[in-house]
Write a protein that holds these residues in place. Structure first.
Motif, PDB file in Angstrom:
ATOM      1  N   THR A 145       7.115  -7.886  13.524  1.00 11.28           N
ATOM      2  CA  THR A 145       5.869  -7.166  13.262  1.00 11.28           C
ATOM      3  C   THR A 145       5.993  -6.454  11.923  1.00 11.28           C
ATOM      4  O   THR A 145       7.084  -6.316  11.366  1.00 11.28           O
ATOM      5  N   PHE A 146       4.833  -5.980  11.415  1.00 12.30           N
ATOM      6  CA  PHE A 146       4.802  -5.339  10.100  1.00 12.30           C
ATOM      7  C   PHE A 146       4.076  -4.009  10.192  1.00 12.30           C
ATOM      8  O   PHE A 146       3.043  -3.897  10.861  1.00 12.30           O
ATOM      9  N   GLU A 147       4.640  -3.020   9.514  1.00 14.62           N
ATOM     10  CA  GLU A 147       4.048  -1.688   9.512  1.00 14.62           C
ATOM     11  C   GLU A 147       3.905  -1.171   8.083  1.00 14.62           C
ATOM     12  O   GLU A 147       4.684  -1.535   7.201  1.00 14.62           O
ATOM     13  N   VAL A 148       2.901  -0.323   7.888  1.00 12.32           N
ATOM     14  CA  VAL A 148       2.707   0.363   6.614  1.00 12.32           C
ATOM     15  C   VAL A 148       3.014   1.830   6.840  1.00 12.32           C
ATOM     16  O   VAL A 148       2.491   2.440   7.774  1.00 12.32           O
ATOM     17  N   PHE A 195       6.324  -0.668   3.079  1.00 12.55           N
ATOM     18  CA  PHE A 195       5.998  -1.750   4.005  1.00 12.55           C
ATOM     19  C   PHE A 195       7.283  -2.151   4.714  1.00 12.55           C
ATOM     20  O   PHE A 195       8.310  -2.390   4.070  1.00 12.55           O
ATOM     21  N   ILE A 196       7.233  -2.236   6.041  1.00 14.55           N
ATOM     22  CA  ILE A 196       8.441  -2.447   6.834  1.00 14.55           C
ATOM     23  C   ILE A 196       8.230  -3.604   7.811  1.00 14.55           C
ATOM     24  O   ILE A 196       7.234  -3.642   8.537  1.00 14.55           O
ATOM     25  N   MET A 241       0.009  -7.920  -0.064  1.00 17.36           N
ATOM     26  CA  MET A 241      -1.158  -8.432  -0.796  1.00 17.36           C
ATOM     27  C   MET A 241      -2.451  -8.172  -0.032  1.00 17.36           C
ATOM     28  O   MET A 241      -3.441  -7.679  -0.593  1.00 17.36           O
ATOM     29  N   MET A 242      -2.444  -8.513   1.251  1.00 13.93           N
ATOM     30  CA  MET A 242      -3.665  -8.383   2.033  1.00 13.93           C
ATOM     31  C   MET A 242      -4.061  -6.918   2.215  1.00 13.93           C
ATOM     32  O   MET A 242      -5.251  -6.577   2.220  1.00 13.93           O
ATOM     33  N   ASP A 243      -3.065  -6.052   2.343  1.00 12.81           N
ATOM     34  CA  ASP A 243      -3.357  -4.620   2.426  1.00 12.81           C
ATOM     35  C   ASP A 243      -3.978  -4.128   1.122  1.00 12.81           C
ATOM     36  O   ASP A 243      -4.927  -3.319   1.136  1.00 12.81           O
ATOM     37  N   ALA A 244      -3.475  -4.610  -0.012  1.00 14.47           N
ATOM     38  CA  ALA A 244      -4.029  -4.228  -1.311  1.00 14.47           C
ATOM     39  C   ALA A 244      -5.461  -4.734  -1.464  1.00 14.47           C
ATOM     40  O   ALA A 244      -6.339  -4.027  -1.977  1.00 14.47           O
ATOM     41  N   LYS A 245      -5.698  -5.967  -1.014  1.00 17.79           N
ATOM     42  CA  LYS A 245      -7.049  -6.515  -1.088  1.00 17.79           C
ATOM     43  C   LYS A 245      -8.024  -5.675  -0.270  1.00 17.79           C
ATOM     44  O   LYS A 245      -9.127  -5.355  -0.729  1.00 17.79           O
ATOM     45  N   GLN A 246      -7.603  -5.304   0.938  1.00 17.84           N
ATOM     46  CA  GLN A 246      -8.464  -4.484   1.794  1.00 17.84           C
ATOM     47  C   GLN A 246      -8.731  -3.111   1.179  1.00 17.84           C
ATOM     48  O   GLN A 246      -9.779  -2.504   1.416  1.00 17.84           O
ATOM     49  N   ALA A 247      -7.795  -2.634   0.358  1.00 16.26           N
ATOM     50  CA  ALA A 247      -7.962  -1.343  -0.303  1.00 16.26           C
ATOM     51  C   ALA A 247      -8.828  -1.435  -1.553  1.00 16.26           C
ATOM     52  O   ALA A 247      -9.093  -0.409  -2.192  1.00 16.26           O
ATOM     53  N   GLY A 248      -9.267  -2.648  -1.909  1.00 17.08           N
ATOM     54  CA  GLY A 248     -10.154  -2.821  -3.047  1.00 17.08           C
ATOM     55  C   GLY A 248      -9.463  -3.105  -4.367  1.00 17.08           C
ATOM     56  O   GLY A 248     -10.109  -3.108  -5.424  1.00 17.08           O
ATOM     57  N   MET A 249      -8.150  -3.349  -4.336  1.00 14.61           N
ATOM     58  CA  MET A 249      -7.440  -3.679  -5.574  1.00 14.61           C
ATOM     59  C   MET A 249      -7.729  -5.118  -5.964  1.00 14.61           C
ATOM     60  O   MET A 249      -8.016  -5.968  -5.116  1.00 14.61           O
ATOM     61  N   SER A 250      -7.630  -5.390  -7.256  1.00 13.09           N
ATOM     62  CA  SER A 250      -7.990  -6.729  -7.747  1.00 13.09           C
ATOM     63  C   SER A 250      -6.789  -7.571  -8.143  1.00 13.09           C
ATOM     64  O   SER A 250      -6.923  -8.782  -8.333  1.00 13.09           O
ATOM     65  N   ARG A 251      -5.606  -6.948  -8.278  1.00 17.90           N
ATOM     66  CA  ARG A 251      -4.428  -7.700  -8.726  1.00 17.90           C
ATOM     67  C   ARG A 251      -3.176  -7.268  -7.968  1.00 17.90           C
ATOM     68  O   ARG A 251      -3.032  -6.102  -7.604  1.00 17.90           O
ATOM     69  N   PHE A 252      -2.298  -8.246  -7.765  1.00 21.81           N
ATOM     70  CA  PHE A 252      -0.974  -7.979  -7.189  1.00 21.81           C
ATOM     71  C   PHE A 252       0.044  -8.387  -8.235  1.00 21.81           C
ATOM     72  O   PHE A 252       0.137  -9.571  -8.603  1.00 21.81           O
ATOM     73  N   ASP A 253       0.789  -7.419  -8.744  1.00 19.53           N
ATOM     74  CA  ASP A 253       1.722  -7.639  -9.838  1.00 19.53           C
ATOM     75  C   ASP A 253       3.134  -7.810  -9.283  1.00 19.53           C
ATOM     76  O   ASP A 253       3.711  -6.885  -8.728  1.00 19.53           O
TER      77      ASP A 253
END
Length: 339
Positions: A145-148, A195-196, A241-253
């Motif tokens: 499982t994954f946690e933030v 992220f864990i 990545m998906m968490d960043a997308k949901q937060a409205g970010m446009s890029r994953f570096d």
């Protein structure tokens, strides 16, 4: 203008928490965060992935402000890594024309790998290697499982894994103190997350991101080698990545890759890993120096060349002395054990 996390107010606060002297200025079409760095020969200013400038004239104005600041602070030069401005086909000529001199080595990576998060989720997944995509979709079947986490104290989980990696491989992580300061400063400011990945409730991988409104940076990550066959680090990245997308970010570096045409580069292995998630390469102009005191800047260059020239000789000496020291330690140990 889109600027790097390294040019953000949160990063300035973090650097100050480390005892650094930090300067922030902005003007017509430009801004910068500059950090005072001290050396045995004096000090210089460093603008990591900065200054940020809308165009070349704005970059020129930013450099003028940096030179003025350096003179006021007694700094001998400014090390810059300009971003934002379109430098055209011959960036070297443009930067040289602005009075900059190429630094002896890049501080921040001059190549990075980005994933476009404005795509829908299916398109992001389709751009990945099939193994990465399938792990993300199916690893839960293996009890992972994954946690933030937004608890800075959870940085201890990542630190433990980084220690293990450092012992196993030729790898030097940032110090515990540095990363703990980063977590305690940036996470409460909304500029970082942990992220864990867990197997049946026990952590087996962790990663720390650095965040701006537009971009999430894959900053630090490590996993438990005892569970390496699960490859939990791969779906962990996808979750980031998906968490960043949901937060409205446009890029994953992905933060730093080697050139694709250099298969023997020391970064080649993890660069292939980063490219496996789809995306595109971004090239920066690298690190450049703006001499303020030209005599002292020249002295820095001479000192560096002397140090680099001495490096192989020192390594050879250490290699030769090492076995002798080991024999001496062994002899001492035997003498003590026979008492």
């Amino acid at each position: 203008m889109t600027s790097s996390i390294l040019q953000s107010a949160a990063w300035a606060t973090f650097q100050r928490s480390l005892g650094k002297k930090v300067f922030e200025q902005s003007g017509d079409g430009w801004s910068f965060l500059a950090i005072q760095e001290k050396t045995p020969l004096g000090s210089f200013l460093y603008t990591p992935y900065g200054p940020t400038a809308a165009d070349v004239p704005a970059l020129d104005r930013a450099l003028e402000a940096l030179a003025e600041l350096a003179r006021a602070e007694g700094a001998h030069y400014v090390r810059v890594e300009p971003v934002g401005a379109d430098l055209g086909a011959d960036a070297t000529a443009v930067l040289s024309g602005l009075g900059l001199v190429k630094a002896p080595a890049d501080v921040q990576p001059h190549l990075t790998w980005m994933v476009d998060l404005t795509q829908d989720e299916d398109a992001i997944l389709a751009g990945m290697r099939s193994t990465s995509r399938n792990l993300y979709r199916n690893i839960h079947k293996k009890g992972v499982t994954f946690e933030v986490s937004t608890d800075p104290e959870d940085i201890s989980i990542l630190l433990g894994f980084l220690h293990d990696v450092s012992e196993r491989a030729d790898f030097k992580a940032q110090s515990d103190d540095y990363l703990a300061h980063a977590a305690r400063t940036l996470i409460p400011a909304g500029a970082a997350k942990l992220f864990i990945a867990k197997l049946d409730g026990t952590p087996i991988a962790a990663a720390l991101s650095y965040d701006t409104d537009t971009t999430r940076v894959y900053a630090h990550a490590a996993a438990d080698d005892n569970h390496r066959k699960l490859n939990a680090g791969i779906p962990l990245v996808v979750n980031m990545m998906m968490d960043a997308k949901q937060a409205g970010m446009s890029r994953f570096d992905m933060w730093g890759v080697s050139p694709e045409d250099e298969p023997d580069h020391k970064w080649a292995g993890f660069s292939r890993f980063k490219r496996s998630f789809g995306g595109f390469e971004v090239a920066y102009p690298g690190s450049w120096d703006l001499p303020v005191n030209k005599t002292m800047h020249t002295a820095y260059g001479i000192a560096r060349r002397l140090r680099d020239a001495a490096g192989p000789a020192l390594h050879k000496a250490r290699t030769a002395v090492g076995p002798v020291l080991q024999k001496a330690r062994t002899a001492v140990g035997k003498a003590r054990s026979s008492r």
